[in-house]
Structure formats: structure tokens, C-alpha cells
Design a protein around this motif. Sequence first.
Motif, mmCIF file in Angstrom:
data_model
loop_
_atom_site.group_PDB
_atom_site.id
_atom_site.type_symbol
_atom_site.label_atom_id
_atom_site.label_comp_id
_atom_site.label_asym_id
_atom_site.label_seq_id
_atom_site.Cartn_x
_atom_site.Cartn_y
_atom_site.Cartn_z
ATOM 1 N N UNK A 25 0.862 -1.180 0.000
ATOM 2 C CA UNK A 25 0.000 0.000 0.000
ATOM 3 C C UNK A 25 0.899 1.230 0.000
ATOM 4 N N UNK A 26 0.435 2.297 -0.619
ATOM 5 C CA UNK A 26 1.147 3.579 -0.604
ATOM 6 C C UNK A 26 0.289 4.554 0.186
ATOM 7 N N UNK A 27 0.825 5.048 1.293
ATOM 8 C CA UNK A 27 0.070 5.935 2.166
ATOM 9 C C UNK A 27 0.886 7.206 2.376
ATOM 10 N N UNK A 28 0.295 8.338 2.042
ATOM 11 C CA UNK A 28 0.956 9.629 2.238
ATOM 12 C C UNK A 28 0.237 10.367 3.362
ATOM 13 N N UNK A 29 1.001 10.805 4.343
ATOM 14 C CA UNK A 29 0.453 11.523 5.496
ATOM 15 C C UNK A 29 1.066 12.921 5.496
ATOM 16 N N UNK A 30 0.220 13.947 5.650
ATOM 17 C CA UNK A 30 0.751 15.310 5.682
ATOM 18 C C UNK A 30 -0.148 16.204 6.527
ATOM 19 N N UNK A 48 -0.658 2.586 11.493
ATOM 20 C CA UNK A 48 -2.032 2.299 11.906
ATOM 21 C C UNK A 48 -2.902 2.006 10.689
ATOM 22 N N UNK A 49 -2.803 2.856 9.667
ATOM 23 C CA UNK A 49 -3.601 2.644 8.461
ATOM 24 C C UNK A 49 -3.233 1.341 7.757
ATOM 25 N N UNK A 50 -1.960 0.997 7.726
ATOM 26 C CA UNK A 50 -1.545 -0.290 7.157
ATOM 27 C C UNK A 50 -2.242 -1.438 7.884
ATOM 28 N N UNK A 51 -2.331 -1.339 9.202
ATOM 29 C CA UNK A 51 -2.979 -2.374 9.999
ATOM 30 C C UNK A 51 -4.471 -2.443 9.697
ATOM 31 N N UNK A 52 -5.112 -1.288 9.543
ATOM 32 C CA UNK A 52 -6.535 -1.252 9.198
ATOM 33 C C UNK A 52 -6.753 -1.892 7.832
ATOM 34 N N UNK A 53 -5.953 -1.509 6.841
ATOM 35 C CA UNK A 53 -6.092 -2.074 5.501
ATOM 36 C C UNK A 53 -5.855 -3.589 5.513
#
Length: 180
Positions: A25-30, A48-53
Motif C-alpha cells: 500500500x502507498x500511504x501519504x500523510x501530511x 495504523x492505516x496499514x494495519x486497518x487495511x
Amino acid sequence: MSTVATYESFGFNRETCSIPSNTQNLIEISCHEDMAEDPQWLPKIEGFLETVLKKLQLSGWELSVLFCKDDFIQELNKNYRQLDMPTDVLSFNSGSIYQDEDELEWFSAGDIVISLDTLAKNAVEFDVSQDQELKRLLIHGVLHLSGMDHSDNSPEQPMLQLQEILLQDFMAESDIIISK
């Protein structure tokens, strides 16, 4: 009983929003420019988002999360929902699939915008920690990006029921700790 076994009963359909051949997954946080500085907990959001996905068995996702203050999210809410007031979270679905230069397919899920001002107000109003409310808003945004929706904020809404089941799964783990 495993929570994963109940997702479909809430109308969740992972086949429409996952690329099984791509396990990344590619997740950008800003943070928006209206924020004086990045919060100390910001680096924990991606994990956290990786775990949710992963819990939702979603892979090949590209998404972004932007944290901001009420003024910015109110402007977005006014422009996109014709509601001239701040809100806690907005989700902007993309829902397109593309192939990168390495020929990996990605599901461009979209963007989540969260107001930290409204998050803090919600935590007080609902008598929960800011950490719990942040997790709730992140899960809420992911569920919207996966195609789920709700017609109101009543707890009977299937998306909101699934959100709370997921939230309970994450209460003991993946602490973000945005307030003591």
C-alpha cells in the motif's frame, strides 16, 4: 467470532477496491500549511492505516491523509458538500486503477482530510480520548474510500456499525497517543 467474517454482512465488498496481486500500500500523510508544526504522533499514522487495511484485507491501495484545522475543512465542506461549517472528516474517492512504471497495479483510493480542531471537540463531546477519536476518524475515512456510505449518523447505519467493530479491534493495539 472473528470480525473479518462479519464484514460482508455490513455491505463491505473488498473485491471492488483491492488489487490482490499487489500486497503493498502507498500511504501519504501530511499536515496542511495552517498547522504550526507536525504533531509528534504523525509518523504512527501510516502504520495504523496499514494495519486497518490489512484487517480489511485491502492491498494495492494508494491513499493520502491530510490533517488540518477547522478553517480549511470548513472551506472544503462548503465547496464540496455545500455545508458552510467545519466537520471532523471528509473523504474524496478516486476509485481508479493504474499501473506504475514497474507494472504494479494500484487502486487509487482517494484522500482523507481530518480536522484536529473538530477531532478534539468530538473527543470531549463523546467522552473518549483523542487517540480513540483519531482512530475512529481514520477508520471512517477508509470505509468511505472503500465505497461504503451512511445516510445519517445513527448507530444503526451498517457502515458505522462496522466502524465501531473495527475500532474495538484496535483499542488495545496500535496506540497513536495524541493526548494523555
